[in-house]
Write a protein that holds these residues in place. Structure first.
Motif, PDB file in Angstrom:
ATOM      1  N   THR A  54      22.482  21.739  25.071  1.00  0.00           N
ATOM      2  CA  THR A  54      23.115  22.087  23.795  1.00  0.00           C
ATOM      3  C   THR A  54      23.548  23.550  23.770  1.00  0.00           C
ATOM      4  N   HIS A  55      22.752  24.408  24.378  1.00  0.00           N
ATOM      5  CA  HIS A  55      23.102  25.831  24.460  1.00  0.00           C
ATOM      6  C   HIS A  55      24.414  26.017  25.232  1.00  0.00           C
ATOM      7  N   CYS A  56      24.510  25.349  26.364  1.00  0.00           N
ATOM      8  CA  CYS A  56      25.713  25.496  27.200  1.00  0.00           C
ATOM      9  C   CYS A  56      26.951  24.977  26.494  1.00  0.00           C
ATOM     10  N   ARG A  57      26.822  23.910  25.748  1.00  0.00           N
ATOM     11  CA  ARG A  57      27.975  23.396  24.994  1.00  0.00           C
ATOM     12  C   ARG A  57      28.343  24.376  23.876  1.00  0.00           C
ATOM     13  N   GLN A  58      27.358  24.805  23.120  1.00  0.00           N
ATOM     14  CA  GLN A  58      27.606  25.687  21.987  1.00  0.00           C
ATOM     15  C   GLN A  58      28.266  26.998  22.415  1.00  0.00           C
ATOM     16  N   HIS A  59      27.835  27.533  23.540  1.00  0.00           N
ATOM     17  CA  HIS A  59      28.316  28.843  23.984  1.00  0.00           C
ATOM     18  C   HIS A  59      29.381  28.757  25.085  1.00  0.00           C
ATOM     19  N   ARG A  60      29.797  27.522  25.413  1.00  0.00           N
ATOM     20  CA  ARG A  60      30.892  27.293  26.379  1.00  0.00           C
ATOM     21  C   ARG A  60      30.634  27.989  27.719  1.00  0.00           C
ATOM     22  N   THR A  61      29.443  27.760  28.290  1.00  0.00           N
ATOM     23  CA  THR A  61      29.068  28.442  29.528  1.00  0.00           C
ATOM     24  C   THR A  61      29.286  27.601  30.778  1.00  0.00           C
ATOM     25  N   ASP A  62      29.792  26.403  30.611  1.00  0.00           N
ATOM     26  CA  ASP A  62      30.003  25.483  31.744  1.00  0.00           C
ATOM     27  C   ASP A  62      28.721  25.228  32.534  1.00  0.00           C
TER      28      ASP A  62
END
Length: 116
Positions: free
Chosen positions: A40-48
Motif C-alpha cells: 500500500t505504501h508503494c502504491r500511495q507514494h508511486r515508488t514502483d
C-alpha cells in the motif's frame, strides 16, 4: 454519483494461501502485515515497489525480525542502504507511469465531457 477517489492495490483472494505467505504467518503474523503495508505504501507514494524498510516496520509496529522473515522468504529484496523492493511488484501492480497515464486520460475525458 461521485467516483471513488481512493487508491487500491491488487491483492489476490488466495494471498493467505500462498506458500510463502503461509510460512511468513507461521514465523510472524506482523511480517505479513508489513508485507501488505509495503504494497500500500508503494502504491500511495508511486515508488514502483521500492521502500525504506524502517518506515514500513514503524507503520505496523514490526521489528527487524519481521523484516528478516520477508527477506529470507524472498517477498522483499534487499537493495542496501535500508531499502528493499517488493518481489514482482510491477508484475502485479501498476507502475507510477501507468498511473500517471490513466490519470491524464481521465482528466482529458472529463474535460471533453464537461466542455459539451
Amino acid at each position: 454519483m461521485v467516483a471513488d477517489k481512493r487508491e487500491f492495490v491488487r491483492l489476490d483472494v488466495g494471498y493467505l494461501d500462498n506458500p510463502k505467505i503461509a510460512d511468513a504467518l507461521d514465523a510472524s503474523p506482523l511480517a505479513v502485515l508489513a508485507h501488505i503495508a509495503s504494497m500500500t505504501h508503494c502504491r500511495q507514494h508511486r515508488t514502483d515497489g521500492v521502500f525504506v524498510i524502517r518506515r514500513i516496520l514503524r507503520k505496523v509496529g514490526a521489528g527487524g525480525g519481521d523484516a528478516r522473515v520477508l527477506l529470507e522468504l524472498g517477498l522483499w529484496v534487499d537493495l542496501g542502504d535500508g531499502k528493499a523492493e517488493l518481489h514482482d511488484y510491477l508484475k502485479h501492480q501498476e507502475s507510477a507511469a501507468q498511473i500517471a497515464r490513466l490519470s491524464e486520460a481521465g482528466k482529458k475525458g472529463a474535460a471533453s465531457r464537461w466542455a459539451k
